[in-house]
Design an enzyme around this catalytic site. Structure first.
Site, PDB file in Angstrom:
ATOM      1  N   CYS A  90      42.254  10.922  63.179  1.00 45.58           N
ATOM      2  CA  CYS A  90      42.927  12.100  62.629  1.00 45.58           C
ATOM      3  C   CYS A  90      42.098  13.355  62.870  1.00 45.58           C
ATOM      4  O   CYS A  90      40.894  13.371  62.590  1.00 45.58           O
ATOM      5  CB  CYS A  90      43.159  11.917  61.129  1.00 45.58           C
ATOM      6  N   CYS A 414      45.255  -3.252  41.499  1.00 43.75           N
ATOM      7  CA  CYS A 414      44.827  -2.095  42.291  1.00 43.75           C
ATOM      8  C   CYS A 414      43.473  -1.590  41.819  1.00 43.75           C
ATOM      9  O   CYS A 414      43.035  -0.510  42.218  1.00 43.75           O
ATOM     10  CB  CYS A 414      45.869  -0.980  42.227  1.00 43.75           C
TER      11      CYS A 414
END
EC number: 2.1.1.190
Length: 462
Positions: A90, A414
């Site tokens: 990126c 999570c």
């Protein structure tokens, strides 16, 4: 070989370090004392260095000092790079705070995440699984099917910023592409920014949310003041041209779809392995990584080893992401009970069960942090239990687990710290951690998603 850093703050000291290992969030760890120019009074002090990898010699600039540790950012790689170093894909990496591990090889990212889970299980519960399962891997790019993107208008420059927050900052950095965002969303970011820049009410827009179903895309515009008709019409024309659903969300949090005659206020995704299809609103919680989500649901069902006619309890069920596949597994003679705090999500799960003709699935609204033992659904007895809590975990629920009578429990997490904490309680209740795996739901970030199987091995008087 030298590699320059992405930024450098003036008047901050720089030192050369030998990087020894990685922290849980992927920063290199070094200590003062490994180089002759280190201050003598700091010898032995730990330093966490962004972008540095074990085995590397780096020049790093100190960014934060505390009594027992310091934080730094690599500004130059002075020798051969680690074999685990890769080129970030990126162009915004290092400034945008969305990703933190694009410079680390994907295999090493997963290895690090498994080490984090292993370490937490040992530290908080003193246990390890009997078997580590193969990690569930993600695509390395284009995997996110939703994103909240900040908007800020700078009137002095007449410039609108569309982007994500910078690392450890509330400042927005402008982005024109996002390598982890679904390509159909990422490719439209420049055009979306230009559209928002052209609006009269651009200063009143706080953020936009993009979400993608299997066949639809939605654009939600959050605004703190009412947009005029011309602005709404511009947004409408953009959405119609793209074939997107358009939603406006004013300050009062209500959600309004523009051009409702174009269809219901829903997106959709399918789990083809179970022949189920879900409808959801742009504001509903859904897993951002479609590929990992499907593998995760399949693994959960395999671990529970469900038989036709069995009864399953699904806590924190949301819109039925696990409940509906579980209902397929137990068949028409079985039963799945899903429980979720949000009444709106319970209604969504109920509607999804109906659209899939899964009459064996029923749903109830309940704050699971409060006492629910008096409710009828909690006293029916179950063969299996699935728990998929938020980051805070499911500690308040653990005291009720023995009453459910489940022989097998799958815990989807999570947050490895709260999973490990709750695992310790399950062990006290006579369960054994049989299997565990990490899931690369958020690749290129430090977030650790995991799944664990517990089986009842003995009766304990709780």
């Amino acid at each position: 070989m030298k590699q320059q850093a992405k930024s450098r703050k003036p008047q901050q000291p720089e030192y050369i370090f030998q990087v020894e290992t990685l922290s849980h969030e992927g920063r290199g760890i070094a200590h003062y004392g490994s180089h002759p120019d280190h201050p003598a009074d700091k010898h032995g002090k730990k330093v966490f260095i962004r972008y540095a990898l074990p085995g590397e010699t780096v020049k790093a600039q100190i960014t934060h000092e505390a009594k027992r540790l310091e934080e730094a950012e690599m500004v130059e790689l002075l020798a051969e790079p680690s074999a685990n170093r890769v080129e970030a894909v990126c162009p915004h990496y290092g400034i945008c705070g969305g990703c933190s591990m694009q410079h680390i090889h994907p295999d090493e990212q997963i290895h690090l995440k498994q080490n984090v889970l292993q370490s937490h299980l040992q530290h908080f519960a003193g246990i390890q699984p009997e078997q580590w399962l193969e990690p569930i891997r993600s695509l390395q790019s284009d995997y996110r099917r939703r994103a909240r993107i900040g908007v800020r208008y700078l009137p002095k420059q007449d410039r609108l910023i569309l982007g994500f927050r910078e690392h450890h900052s509330n400042r927005l950095t402008s982005i024109h592409t996002c390598s982890v965002l679904d390509k159909k969303l990422s490719d439209n970011l420049p055009e979306l920014r230009n559209l928002l820049q052209s609006l009269k009410g651009k200063a009143h827009i706080g953020h936009v949310e993009l979400a993608k179903g299997d066949h639809e895309i939605s654009l939600l515009v959050r605004h703190i003041e009412k947009l005029n008709n011309a602005d709404v019409n511009q947004l409408r024309q953009f959405a119609l041209h793209k074939g997107w659903q358009l939603y406006l969300q004013p300050k009062d949090q209500s959600l309004r779809r523009i051009d409702e005659e174009q269809g219901a206020m829903r997106l959709h995704y399918a789990l083809n392995a179970f022949d189920v299809n879900f409808a959801f609103s742009p504001l509903d919680f859904t897993q951002v990584n479609a590929t990992v989500n499907e593998q995760m649901v399949q693994l959960a069902c395999e671990l529970l080893q469900l038989q036709q006619g069995e009864r399953v309890l699904d806590l924190f069920c949301g819109l039925g992401n696990f409940s509906l596949p579980l209902a397929r597994c137990v068949g028409a003679k079985g039963q799945v009970v899903g429980v979720e705090a949000s009444e709106e999500m319970v209604q969504r799960a109920t509607d999804n069960a109906k659209r899939n003709n899964l009459v064996q699935a029923s749903f109830f609204s309940q704050d699971l942090t409060k006492d629910f033992s008096h409710h009828s659904w909690a006293n029916q007895g179950f063969d299996a239990l699935l728990i998929d809590p938020p980051r805070a975990g499911a500690y308040e629920i653990m005291q009720y687990v023995p009453n459910f009578g489940a022989k097998r429990i799958v815990y989807v997490s999570c947050n490895p710290a709260t999973l490990a904490r709750d695992a310790g309680v399950l062990v006290q209740h006579g369960y054994q951690l049989k299997k565990a795996a990490v899931m690369d739901m958020f690749t290129h970030t430090e977030h650790v998603e995991s799944i664990a199987l517990f089986e009842k091995i003995q009766e304990i008087n709780d």
